[in-house]
Design an enzyme around this catalytic site. Structure first.
Site, short mmCIF file in Angstrom:
data_model
loop_
_atom_site.label_atom_id
_atom_site.label_comp_id
_atom_site.label_asym_id
_atom_site.label_seq_id
_atom_site.Cartn_x
_atom_site.Cartn_y
_atom_site.Cartn_z
N SER A 193 6.87 -6.26 6.92
CA SER A 193 7.52 -7.27 6.09
C SER A 193 8.54 -8.06 6.90
O SER A 193 9.09 -7.56 7.87
CB SER A 193 8.20 -6.60 4.90
OG SER A 193 8.78 -7.57 4.09
N LYS A 201 4.41 -0.72 0.67
CA LYS A 201 4.53 -2.17 0.90
C LYS A 201 4.19 -2.92 -0.40
O LYS A 201 4.82 -3.91 -0.74
CB LYS A 201 3.61 -2.61 2.04
CG LYS A 201 3.53 -4.13 2.25
CD LYS A 201 4.81 -4.69 2.79
CE LYS A 201 4.95 -6.17 2.98
NZ LYS A 201 3.91 -7.10 2.93
N HIS A 219 7.08 -2.59 -2.67
CA HIS A 219 8.12 -3.48 -2.12
C HIS A 219 7.89 -4.92 -2.61
O HIS A 219 8.82 -5.59 -3.07
CB HIS A 219 8.06 -3.41 -0.58
CG HIS A 219 8.72 -4.57 0.12
ND1 HIS A 219 8.13 -5.81 0.23
CD2 HIS A 219 9.92 -4.68 0.72
CE1 HIS A 219 8.94 -6.62 0.87
NE2 HIS A 219 10.03 -5.97 1.18
N ASN A 220 6.67 -5.38 -2.52
CA ASN A 220 6.38 -6.75 -2.94
C ASN A 220 6.59 -6.92 -4.44
O ASN A 220 7.07 -7.95 -4.90
CB ASN A 220 4.95 -7.15 -2.56
CG ASN A 220 4.82 -7.43 -1.08
OD1 ASN A 220 5.60 -6.93 -0.28
ND2 ASN A 220 3.84 -8.21 -0.69
N GLU A 241 10.15 -7.20 -5.06
CA GLU A 241 10.55 -8.56 -4.66
C GLU A 241 10.31 -9.55 -5.82
O GLU A 241 11.17 -10.38 -6.12
CB GLU A 241 9.71 -8.94 -3.44
CG GLU A 241 9.96 -10.29 -2.85
CD GLU A 241 9.02 -10.54 -1.66
OE1 GLU A 241 8.90 -9.68 -0.77
OE2 GLU A 241 8.36 -11.59 -1.66
#
Ligand code: NBP
Length: 482
Positions: A129, A184, A187-188, A191
């Site tokens: 990232s 990940k 995480h996105n 976000e």
């Protein structure tokens, strides 16, 4: 001759920058790309006067790597990754390592880790990232897969990763199989949630408080000095200050339809599959969907009426409350994200390193923030923490924010300002803290119309059916959860 510490396949923006980053840290990288001309161009330009070497074929690449061979791919996710794995296999031997640093969907990484383990090859799926700048100067790296690979790639990964303010690398071992790509994905999703929360706060400032872009920028600047200190708050400040050529704020001219590339949706779908209420990310995805219905909203704005009364508020006091509400909602969002990762870890038998995950997000990535340091502390003190909200720091933080949180949402509801993410955060909080929810009535309804059975509070585990109308029979539906 085997001279390279690592091979890297894929010379687009991410691959080239990661190679240059590795080179800066003293590692010899051998570069390869499907289109050979890109290798030549890279060596003659960006990689000129460095130790970077190139390969003319996969065989050539593998022959230039020190044992165990380490090959990292930064290529388009999907069939390109499988294709390169197939091309690499004839030239690799037991114990060699294949790393996929692209945005692969985690079930693909689970599959690849399993099939490669059967061949004695160590597979790592790593979330990367931070975009172009992160790749060049310090990304957040989330590697997971075959744990035997970690000691060999750790020196490279931790050297090139972003560093947290205390100097710790934003890269640690995540866990087994596809867990790196899973983390990940979450995480996105987080976000998406963080961005939506900030956007709702912006709309309240603009519509509810009548603030100018510069006034809003000033507020975000202040917030960035305190507990909300984060990359997204910082760029929001800069965006609000940015003026178009005519001297007005550019942001106000941007068409209000949000795009998405799918990772938030993946997180939402995965949370539904696992039965974990990650409502804030779900609302953030739906908010983007609603935004993209611009024409329908334009028609609706002329048909559907909102409230006419306005609530008088003290602006400065209210802005403090808004900051508190944003902070509390963010805590709930991360609590939900960690609940989801905990469930996935249990479903797949992964040993997820939760403190490490918070540290990996502490720098180098879009959701980097001071607040992640507190999450890292919580999981360091108690690696098996059941819920982030049970950590004393976060219990106290939400309790302290509570009245401000309620005040902000009440104001938005009264004035008709949409706050799907802010509101769901509080609804989740209130739901979680209720020992008794109305699902007793729901179970009765299900049993009434479909003989779905229910359990008694006094006898959990035993499913019974009641003939509510006197007209039904005594046969009940099979009890299972979909
Ligand atoms: P791209 O996602 O644009 O991929 C370009 C690379 O993929 C080139 O090396 C290209 O080779 C290769 N490739 C393609 Br396209 N189709 C291929 C195929 N069928 N077989 C073999 N190779 C193929 O590059 P990127 O933006 O640098 O991203 C690389 C990976 O990192 C992606 O998975 C991306 O999702 C992920 N990622 C990107 C970012 C970002 O900010 N861009 C951030 C984090 C992660 P060619 O030169 O021969 O066409």
């Amino acid at each position: 001759m085997a001279t390279a510490d690592i091979g890297l396949i894929g010379l687009a923006v991410m691959g080239q920058n990661l190679i240059l980053n590795m080179n800066d840290h003293g590692f010899v990288v051998c570069a390869y790309n499907r289109t050979q001309a890109k290798v030549d161009h890279f060596l003659a330009n960006e990689a000129k006067d460095t130790q970077i070497i190139g390969a003319t074929s996969i065989e050539d690449l593998c022959s230039k790597l020190k044992r165990p061979r380490k090959v990292m791919m930064l290529v388009k996710a999907g069939s390109a990754v499988d294709s390169f794995i197939d091309q690499l296999l004839p030239f690799l031997e037991q114990g060699d390592i294949i790393i996929d640093g692209g945005n692969s969907h985690f079930p693909d990484s689970v599959r690849r880790a399993k099939t490669l383990a059967e061949k004695g090859i160590l597979f790592v799926g790593s979330g990367v990232s931070g975009g172009e700048e992160g790749a060049r100067f310090g990304p957040s790296l989330m590697p997971g897969g075959n744990p035997q690979a970690w000691p060999f790639i750790k020196p490279i990964f931790q050297a090139i990763a972003a560093k947290a303010p205390d100097g710790a690398p934003c890269c640690d071992w995540v866990g087994e199989e596809g867990s790196g790509h899973y983390v990940k994905m979450v995480h996105n999703g987080i976000e998406y949630g963080d961005m939506q929360l900030i956007c709702e706060v912006y709309q309240i400032m603009k519509e509810g408080l009548g603030m100018s872009s510069d006034e809003m920028a000033d507020t975000f600047e202040e917030w960035n000095k305190g507990k909300l200190d984060s990359f997204l708050i910082e760029i929001t400040r800069d965006i609000l200050r940015f003026k178009d050529e005519d001297g007005t704020a550019l942001v106000e001219k941007i068409r209000d339809t949000a795009g998405q590339k799918g990772t938030g949706k993946w997180t939402g779908i995965d949370s539904l599959d696992r039965g974990i209420p990650v409502s804030l990310i779900g609302e953030a995805v739906y908010a983007r969907c609603l935004s993209s219905l611009k024409d329908e909203r334009t028609r609706a704005s002329k048909i559907l009426v909102g409230p006419t009364s306005q609530t008088a508020v003290d602006k400065s006091e209210f802005l403090d409350a808004l900051g508190e509400a944003l902070y509390a909602a963010k805590i709930v969002s991360y609590a939900q994200g960690f609940m989801l990762m905990r469930q996935a870890a249990s479903d797949y038998g992964w040993n997820l390193n939760f403190a490490g995950i918070a540290l990996m997000w502490r720098g180098g990535c879009i959701i980097r923030s001071a607040f992640l340091g507190k999450i890292k502390d919580a999981y360091t003190v108690n690696p098996s923490l059941e819920n982030l909200l049970f950590d004393p720091f976060f219990t106290e933080a939400t309790a302290t924010a509570q009245s401000a949180w309620r005040k902000v949402i009440a104001m938005a509801v009264t004035q008709g300002i949409p706050t799907p993410a802010l509101s769901t955060s509080l609804n989740f909080y209130d739901g979680l803290r209720h020992e008794m929810l109305p699902a007793n009535l729901l179970q009765a309804q299900r049993d009434y119309f479909g003989a779905h059975t229910y359990e008694l509070l006094s006898n959990p585990g035993t499913h019974i059916h009641t003939n509510w109308t006197g007209k039904g029979g005594n046969v009940s539906s099979t009890n299972y959860d979909a």
